[in-house]
Motif scaffolding. Structure first.
Motif, PDB file in Angstrom:
ATOM      1  N   SER A   1      -1.334 -43.565   3.999  1.00  7.48           N
ATOM      2  CA  SER A   1      -0.450 -44.587   4.572  1.00  7.48           C
ATOM      3  C   SER A   1      -1.192 -45.438   5.598  1.00  7.48           C
ATOM      4  CB  SER A   1       0.789 -43.933   5.198  1.00  7.48           C
ATOM      5  OG  SER A   1       0.434 -43.157   6.334  1.00  7.48           O
ATOM      6  N   ILE A   2      -2.007 -44.797   6.435  1.00 12.40           N
ATOM      7  CA  ILE A   2      -2.779 -45.540   7.444  1.00 12.40           C
ATOM      8  C   ILE A   2      -3.799 -46.450   6.773  1.00 12.40           C
ATOM      9  CG2 ILE A   2      -4.506 -45.280   9.277  1.00 12.40           C
ATOM     10  CD1 ILE A   2      -2.984 -42.771  10.171  1.00 12.40           C
ATOM     11  N   TYR A   3      -4.475 -45.941   5.749  1.00  9.23           N
ATOM     12  CA  TYR A   3      -5.494 -46.744   5.057  1.00  9.23           C
ATOM     13  C   TYR A   3      -4.875 -47.992   4.421  1.00  9.23           C
ATOM     14  CZ  TYR A   3      -8.597 -48.332   1.368  1.00  9.23           C
ATOM     15  OH  TYR A   3      -9.349 -49.122   0.543  1.00  9.23           O
ATOM     16  N   PHE A   4      -3.769 -47.822   3.710  1.00  9.88           N
ATOM     17  CA  PHE A   4      -3.179 -48.972   3.030  1.00  9.88           C
ATOM     18  C   PHE A   4      -2.550 -49.964   4.016  1.00  9.88           C
ATOM     19  CE2 PHE A   4      -3.343 -46.059  -0.679  1.00  9.88           C
ATOM     20  CZ  PHE A   4      -4.114 -46.869  -1.487  1.00  9.88           C
ATOM     21  N   TRP A   5      -2.116 -49.458   5.165  1.00  8.70           N
ATOM     22  CA  TRP A   5      -1.655 -50.375   6.207  1.00  8.70           C
ATOM     23  C   TRP A   5      -2.816 -51.242   6.702  1.00  8.70           C
ATOM     24  CZ3 TRP A   5       2.108 -52.770   8.668  1.00  8.70           C
ATOM     25  CH2 TRP A   5       1.856 -53.312   9.926  1.00  8.70           C
ATOM     26  N   LEU A   6      -3.967 -50.624   6.965  1.00  8.40           N
ATOM     27  CA  LEU A   6      -5.143 -51.369   7.407  1.00  8.40           C
ATOM     28  C   LEU A   6      -5.600 -52.356   6.333  1.00  8.40           C
ATOM     29  CD1 LEU A   6      -7.197 -48.533   9.151  1.00  8.40           C
ATOM     30  CD2 LEU A   6      -6.093 -50.478  10.261  1.00  8.40           C
ATOM     31  N   GLN A   7      -5.546 -51.930   5.082  1.00 10.09           N
ATOM     32  CA  GLN A   7      -5.914 -52.816   3.981  1.00 10.09           C
ATOM     33  C   GLN A   7      -4.990 -54.038   3.926  1.00 10.09           C
ATOM     34  OE1 GLN A   7      -9.077 -52.231   2.981  1.00 10.09           O
ATOM     35  NE2 GLN A   7      -8.489 -52.243   0.813  1.00 10.09           N
TER      36      GLN A   7
ATOM     37  N   PHE B   1       3.678 -44.163   0.393  1.00  8.65           N
ATOM     38  CA  PHE B   1       3.158 -42.930   0.989  1.00  8.65           C
ATOM     39  C   PHE B   1       3.990 -42.478   2.189  1.00  8.65           C
ATOM     40  CE2 PHE B   1      -0.660 -43.932  -1.498  1.00  8.65           C
ATOM     41  CZ  PHE B   1      -0.892 -42.675  -2.044  1.00  8.65           C
ATOM     42  N   LEU B   2       4.620 -43.419   2.884  1.00  4.85           N
ATOM     43  CA  LEU B   2       5.583 -43.006   3.910  1.00  4.85           C
ATOM     44  C   LEU B   2       6.720 -42.208   3.275  1.00  4.85           C
ATOM     45  CD1 LEU B   2       6.100 -46.008   6.385  1.00  4.85           C
ATOM     46  CD2 LEU B   2       4.790 -43.914   6.733  1.00  4.85           C
ATOM     47  N   GLY B   3       7.157 -42.648   2.104  1.00  7.84           N
ATOM     48  CA  GLY B   3       8.204 -41.913   1.386  1.00  7.84           C
ATOM     49  C   GLY B   3       7.752 -40.525   0.994  1.00  7.84           C
TER      50      GLY B   3
ATOM     51  N   GLN C   1       8.159 -57.095   2.830  1.00  8.31           N
ATOM     52  CA  GLN C   1       8.558 -56.067   3.801  1.00  8.31           C
ATOM     53  C   GLN C   1       9.906 -55.457   3.407  1.00  8.31           C
ATOM     54  OE1 GLN C   1       7.025 -54.685   6.267  1.00  8.31           O
ATOM     55  NE2 GLN C   1       5.308 -56.044   6.752  1.00  8.31           N
ATOM     56  N   PHE C   2      10.814 -56.320   2.992  1.00  6.65           N
ATOM     57  CA  PHE C   2      12.139 -55.846   2.584  1.00  6.65           C
ATOM     58  C   PHE C   2      12.050 -54.939   1.359  1.00  6.65           C
ATOM     59  CE2 PHE C   2      15.927 -56.469  -0.116  1.00  6.65           C
ATOM     60  CZ  PHE C   2      16.888 -55.924   0.733  1.00  6.65           C
ATOM     61  N   LEU C   3      11.329 -55.390   0.328  1.00  7.81           N
ATOM     62  CA  LEU C   3      11.198 -54.594  -0.889  1.00  7.81           C
ATOM     63  C   LEU C   3      10.410 -53.312  -0.632  1.00  7.81           C
ATOM     64  CD1 LEU C   3      10.500 -57.394  -3.544  1.00  7.81           C
ATOM     65  CD2 LEU C   3      12.629 -56.123  -3.156  1.00  7.81           C
ATOM     66  N   GLY C   4       9.400 -53.400   0.234  1.00 11.74           N
ATOM     67  CA  GLY C   4       8.627 -52.209   0.584  1.00 11.74           C
ATOM     68  C   GLY C   4       9.501 -51.171   1.259  1.00 11.74           C
TER      69      GLY C   4
ATOM     70  N   LEU D   1       0.843 -53.167   0.973  1.00 13.84           N
ATOM     71  CA  LEU D   1       2.054 -52.913   1.760  1.00 13.84           C
ATOM     72  C   LEU D   1       2.992 -51.979   1.012  1.00 13.84           C
ATOM     73  CD1 LEU D   1       3.662 -53.633   4.330  1.00 13.84           C
ATOM     74  CD2 LEU D   1       4.704 -55.499   3.029  1.00 13.84           C
ATOM     75  N   TYR D   2       3.136 -52.198  -0.298  1.00 18.45           N
ATOM     76  CA  TYR D   2       3.997 -51.319  -1.093  1.00 18.45           C
ATOM     77  C   TYR D   2       3.444 -49.893  -1.124  1.00 18.45           C
ATOM     78  CZ  TYR D   2       6.378 -55.526  -2.729  1.00 18.45           C
ATOM     79  OH  TYR D   2       7.105 -56.690  -2.781  1.00 18.45           O
TER      80      TYR D   2
END
Length: 541
Positions: A143-149, A165-167, A202-205, A159-160
């Motif tokens: 989750s941290i990696y894809f946020w940074l990406q 991964f948060l889920g 952001q909404f769909l994510g 973002l998705y």
């Protein structure tokens, strides 16, 4: 560099799965997860996890699902139970590398962070026995990696993946797993003065997160009345504020234990922090972001009543990154001292193992094998120490990897030869199998032994006489079928049922040596002709 990195990761993966199913399941956590997943596979019910036939809704199901998948591929055995954790660790190494590269734009620092992370004893401990922590850490890092990406490249799919991964974090450990990624994201936004984003992605994510995180919860709560209150009160509030699960530890617990499972790098993290504190606080850049994330979770875990050492596993990627940074900046003299420390540690540990094979200790150690380990890793450590220049800051990290690999290889064989000592009852289960000529009943007094059911592939009966683990939560059972294999010793009718059970068919009656049979069971034990000792256990049959 990429090809070398892939080769390194491939070697690590092979080392991790080598002899992975060599030793029996350990009680109690590993045996519990393994048995729940086995019962899932046998029953085909992937919504309501059960333990010894009774619903066990303490945790969300991702760990059970991955374990069940391992069974489907490799069979219901120890290797199948542990396989995906090893893959998880390799993915953690990749993510530590990529996060470090993203933060510091240096391949050498990223490789050093990867090697250091793997050399932490806690990262290996987490994948050698089945728990949720290895999977949780993998999802947190992802989750941290894809946020940074996403923040770097602004590609919506990143973002998705962050929300996905948060889920998975929620479906692995519940809301407590959010602390690291949420702290990281909030601190990142504050430091970079990012405005709150409001767009379709952001909404769909967020919708994707809700779907992934809530799917199992909604289904299982629909099928089990009162489960929402149970999740909130019993599994969230009481875990934090009370000691219902007998995991209460003092507030300084992690301060004392974290260095032991993170040596020696934790000390260098402190040195780095001490040396650069003014710059870190003034500039408030990447180092500050990592420190705030680390301290936030550390404080929250320390004030929580429920504590286990593996709860802090997600913090060690930060320690690895800081240690890699420290190595890249420290003097040749310091790098030499770290290398010497690891060299001495490797020689000392492997030599101690060989010497122990001559001593009259409780552990069984193969002398020839321990000698090979001592010689082999001594040679490898010596070659690394002499052939790699002290100016190469990767040298201490490679020696750290040699140290942890020597521990992995040694432990695989020590565990196999000392299963009872490591709290596995596999030899006990094999004894019951070998002495069962007709259908029999296996009864365990005042203790939960899920691995017995795992190895015998049958239901076993537990006698509840006050031990907290045998006081099962049955409020979500829809019939009385669960009573067949759980006997409440405090009820007269149940004691009579116990005696009748023994008269109907042959039984194996098991108790821990430190426990004392009450009157009814004393009478029953005297009627049984044989007794066999297994380290901490006694078997009457």
């Amino acid at each position: 560099m990429k090809n070398k990195l892939y080769i390194l990761l491939g070697i690590i993966f092979i080392l991790l799965i080598f002899k992975l199913g060599n030793w029996g399941l350990t009680e109690s956590s590993e045996a519990r997860y393994a048995e729940i997943a086995r019962e899932m596979v046998i029953s085909g019910d992937y919504i309501n996890p059960t333990l010894l036939g009774i619903k066990h809704l303490h945790k969300p199901p991702v760990t059970y699902y991955l374990t069940a998948l391992g069974y489907k591929i490799f069979g219901i055995n120890e290797f199948g139970a542990r396989f995906f954790m090893q893959l998880g660790l390799v993915l953690q190494l990749v993510l530590v590398f990529k996060i470090s590269l993203q933060l510091f734009k240096s391949e050498k620092i990223a490789v050093a962070a990867l090697l250091i992370y793997f050399s932490f004893p806690i990262t290996v401990i987490a994948v050698r026995t089945l728990t949720t922590d290895a999977y949780l850490t993998t999802f947190i890092l992802a989750s941290i990696y894809f946020w940074l990406q996403y923040k770097t490249h602004l590609k919506p799919y990143n973002l998705y993946l962050f929300y996905f991964f948060l889920g998975l974090i929620f479906e692995t450990k519940g809301p407590v797993g959010f602390m690291i990624p949420v702290t990281f994201v909030i601190t990142y936004k504050i430091l970079h003065k990012n405005k709150i984003e409001a767009n379709i992605h952001q909404f769909l994510g967020f919708i994707l997160f809700l779907l992934v995180s809530a799917a199992w919860y909604l289904i299982v709560m629909y099928k089990n009345d009162g489960l929402f209150d149970y999740f909130i009160n019993n599994q969230l509030v009481e875990r934090i504020s009370e000691n219902n699960f007998k995991r209460g530890k003092p507030i300084w617990y992690y301060i004392f234990l974290m260095p032991l499972v993170g040596m020696p790098w934790l000390f260098y993290f402190i040195f780095y922090f001490k040396k650069n504190i003014k710059t870190i606080l003034k500039q408030k850049k990447t180092d500050f972001l990592l420190i705030i994330t680390f301290l936030t979770l550390f404080i929250l875990l320390s004030i929580s009543t429920s504590k286990l050492i593996l709860y802090v596993l997600p913090l060690y990627f930060i320690l690895a990154i800081f240690s890699a940074r420290y190595l890249s900046l420290c003097s040749e003299k310091t790098m030499k001292s770290i290398s010497n420390f690891y060299y001495v540690l490797i020689i000392t540990v492997t030599a101690a193992l060989f010497i122990a094979s001559f001593l009259n200790i409780e552990l069984t150690i193969n002398r020839f094998y321990s000698f090979l380990v001592f010689v082999f890793f001594g040679i490898i450590a010596s070659l690394l120490k002499t052939k790699i220049l002290n100016t190469n800051f990767l040298k201490p990290a490679f020696l750290g990897v040699v140290f942890i690999v020597s521990i992995i290889i040694s432990s695989d064989f020590i565990f196999k030869e000392n299963e009872l000592k490591i709290n596995s009852v596999k030899p006990l289960a094999e004894f019951i199998k070998n002495n069962s000529q007709i259908e029999n009943e296996v009864v365990v007094y005042n203790y939960l032994l899920p691995s017995l059911s795992f190895y015998l592939n049958k239901d076993i009966t537990t006698i509840n006489h006050g031990k907290y683990t045998t006081e099962r939560e049955v409020q979500f059972e829809t019939n009385d079928q669960w009573k067949k294999h759980l006997i409440n010793y405090f009820e007269n009718s149940e004691r009579e049922r116990l005696l009748k059970l023994a008269s109907d068919k042959p039984i194996f009656l098991i108790k821990r040596k430190k426990d004392i049979f009450p009157d009814t069971l004393n009478i029953l034990a005297k009627k049984l002709n044989h007794k066999k000792n297994f380290d901490k256990f006694e078997v009457y049959y």
